[in-house]
Write an enzyme that holds these catalytic residues in place. Structure first.
Site, PDB file in Angstrom:
ATOM      1  CG  ASP A   1      -0.321  -0.042   2.715  1.00 22.15           C
ATOM      2  OD1 ASP A   1       0.726  -0.653   2.398  1.00 22.15           O
ATOM      3  OD2 ASP A   1      -0.359   0.449   3.678  1.00 22.15           O
TER       4      ASP A   1
ATOM      5  CG  ASP B   1       7.299   4.026   2.548  1.00 30.44           C
ATOM      6  OD1 ASP B   1       7.333   3.059   2.682  1.00 30.44           O
ATOM      7  OD2 ASP B   1       6.626   5.109   3.140  1.00 30.44           O
TER       8      ASP B   1
ATOM      9  CD  GLU C   1       4.321   0.546   7.050  1.00 32.06           C
ATOM     10  OE1 GLU C   1       4.864   0.977   8.040  1.00 32.06           O
ATOM     11  OE2 GLU C   1       4.050   1.845   6.278  1.00 32.06           O
ATOM     12  CD  GLU C   2       3.216   3.806   4.390  1.00 35.51           C
ATOM     13  OE1 GLU C   2       3.037   4.975   4.798  1.00 35.51           O
ATOM     14  OE2 GLU C   2       4.133   3.744   3.579  1.00 35.51           O
TER      15      GLU C   2
ATOM     16  CG  ASP D   1       8.934  -4.799   7.451  1.00 34.07           C
ATOM     17  OD1 ASP D   1       9.276  -4.039   6.281  1.00 34.07           O
ATOM     18  OD2 ASP D   1       8.439  -3.539   8.077  1.00 34.07           O
TER      19      ASP D   1
ATOM     20  CG  HIS E   1       4.498   9.069   4.576  1.00 33.67           C
ATOM     21  ND1 HIS E   1       4.397   8.797   5.331  1.00 33.67           N
ATOM     22  CD2 HIS E   1       5.859   7.923   3.318  1.00 33.67           C
ATOM     23  CE1 HIS E   1       4.377   7.110   5.841  1.00 33.67           C
ATOM     24  NE2 HIS E   1       5.097   6.625   4.866  1.00 33.67           N
TER      25      HIS E   1
HETATM   26 ZN   LIG Z   1       6.172   1.678   4.516  1.00 32.73          ZN
END
Ligand SMILES: [Zn+2]
Length: 469
Positions: A97, A131, A165-166, A191, A435
């Site tokens: 995601d 990301d 995850e976000e 991770d 982000h």
């Molecule tokens: Zn991430």
């Protein structure tokens, strides 16, 4: 998310050849699917998520022939590659995601996967390149090439790909539930998190691979003041908003106490050994220089300050709905990142003491404790260390505490060896796009990440055709 608080590094080249185009085209195809996580889950468009899951068997046919796949919590993926023996397994994690993006402000649209430049300057633009689809594709490429070469892992190898995850991380939690119910205790979980950076440490010029051995806890806390409303023309001495403001000011005057955790100390000692001249002496004599260094960390940058204490930030404020009406309720949200060695309870108590006003109600809608610290010795760490150094020759490997949060924290329930490292060198410009607008990755950087996972999966494998372990 990948930790954004890390600058860049230049690293000399290594030798494991990676076929550049297929991995890049795979990543481009997956970046074009807008798998955007929404805080309001019901607003999620699941079609790109379904398309993502459907595309993988076509892009990685050998992998999908050799591994089993389960779909968990709707859209998270758990792959298992059965090993030749029943030792403790390895889990390679990523999430697919991404943070929402519109075309506004992007030089290249976020879901077009456009390429610019050439050679070392070639860039792939798009949401999720750093990301975390870059890592996810690197993992898949590493496994696909291992399967094609006839390798089989010695112990089970799991791939755990979260779909949220976000936002809430429910996919990773559900995967951990499944693994826990089967009694699985991984020997290594890897991770996203740290990266290959430089310039983070005074006096050290070599590139540094920072590997997250823990991550800070999170508390979302609200401060609220309830009061009778009324017209703004006849306000009381201390209105709800003013009382709330006073509480915020008191909180800001009382930062959490700073201190070095054992991981901080290990990082200083590891990196300090590579610093030049007098600095080396300062870093190597912590028994004497610790108070001085602690003050230095507090002032050097916002990042170093966050490394040595629990941080607190007021992120949201609300009051009256109308310009001429007193607030019946004033609310502030405080986002707290809890240092390793402290706790959620300590953080809440600190806030209560700092604001010292019983009419300010404190609520804790969300909280998670800091993660346990994974060891920096033993086979899991050694494998990670050697794979990093082989992929990025001349790099110093150091543990650190990740400041942001990742899905891997859920795995602390079933493993004592959880590490957070994205095998990418990130430039200062690139990390600024995490982000944010114009997220992009150097193609060469991505390919080095593929090389990292190819090497790692090979190290976990026994070559069946040659009988070599
Ligand atoms: Zn991430």
């Amino acid at each position: 998310m990948v930790d954004p608080s890390l600058p860049s590094a230049r690293v000399p080249s290594s030798r494991l050849p990676v076929e550049p185009r297929p991995p890049l085209e795979h990543l481009r195809e997956l970046v074009r699917l807008p798998t955007m996580s929404r805080t309001e889950v019901e607003q999620t468009d699941w079609a790109p998520f379904d398309a993502f899951i459907e595309a993988l068997p076509r892009l990685y046919p050998a992998l999908h022939g050799a591994l089993t796949r389960e779909i968990i919590a709707g859209h998270s993926l758990l792959y298992r590659w059965k090993g030749t023996d029943d030792g403790a397994p390895t889990v390679l994690m990523a999430h697919y995601d991404v943070v929402p993006a519109t075309e506004d402000g992007w030089e290249h649209p976020p879901f077009a996967a456009e390429l610019t430049g050439s050679g070392d300057d070639e860039l792939l633009w798009g949401r999720g390149t750093l990301d975390d689809k870059g890592s996810l594709v690197a993992v898949l490429e590493g496994v696909e090439s291992a399967v094609l070469s006839g390798a089989v892992p010695r112990s089970d190898l799991y791939l755990s790909f979260g779909h949220d995850e976000e936002t809430v991380g429910s996919g990773a939690q559900a995967i951990v539930d499944v693994l826990a119910s089967r009694g699985i205790r991984p020997a290594l979980v890897l991770d996203e998190g740290g990266a290959v950076v430089e310039g983070i440490f005074p006096g050290v010029t070599e590139p540094i691979a920072v590997v997250g051995v823990s991550e800070k806890g999170i508390v979302t806390l609200t401060l609220s003041v309830d009061q009778d409303g009324g017209h703004a023309s006849t306000p009381p001495k201390l209105s709800a908003t003013a009382r709330l403001a006073r509480a915020i000011v008191r909180l800001n005057r009382h930062p959490f106490r700073s201190g070095f955790t054992p991981t901080n100390v290990e990082m200083i000692e590891t990196l300090g050994g590579h610093a030049g001249g007098a600095l080396r002496w300062v870093f190597s004599n912590l028994w004497l220089t610790r108070p001085l260094l602690l003050r230095l960390f507090g002032r050097l940058s916002d990042e170093t300050a966050a490394m040595v204490r629990t941080t607190q930030a007021v992120t949201q404020l609300s009051g009256s709905q109308a310009a001429n009406a007193l607030a019946e309720r004033a609310v502030a949200t405080v986002n707290i990142r809890v240092a390793v060695g402290s706790s959620v309870a300590e953080a809440v108590q600190h806030v209560r003491r700092a604001i010292r006003d019983p009419r300010v109600t404190i609520a804790v809608p969300q909280a998670s404790e800091p993660s346990p610290v994974s060891p920096t010795r033993g086979p899991a760490w050694d494998l990670l260390h050697s794979t990093i150094v082989e992929t990025y020759p001349g790099t110093i490997v150091t543990p650190y505490v990740m400041l942001a949060a990742s899905d891997s924290r859920h795995f602390a329930r079933i493993s004592d060896h959880v590490y957070r490292f994205s095998p990418f060198r990130m430039s200062a410009a690139e990390r600024g796009t995490l982000h944010a607008m114009n997220e992009r990755i150097h193609v060469a950087t991505f390919l080095r990440g593929v090389e990292f996972y190819t090497r790692l999966v090979r190290s976990l494998s026994a070559d069946q055709r040659s009988g070599r372990a």
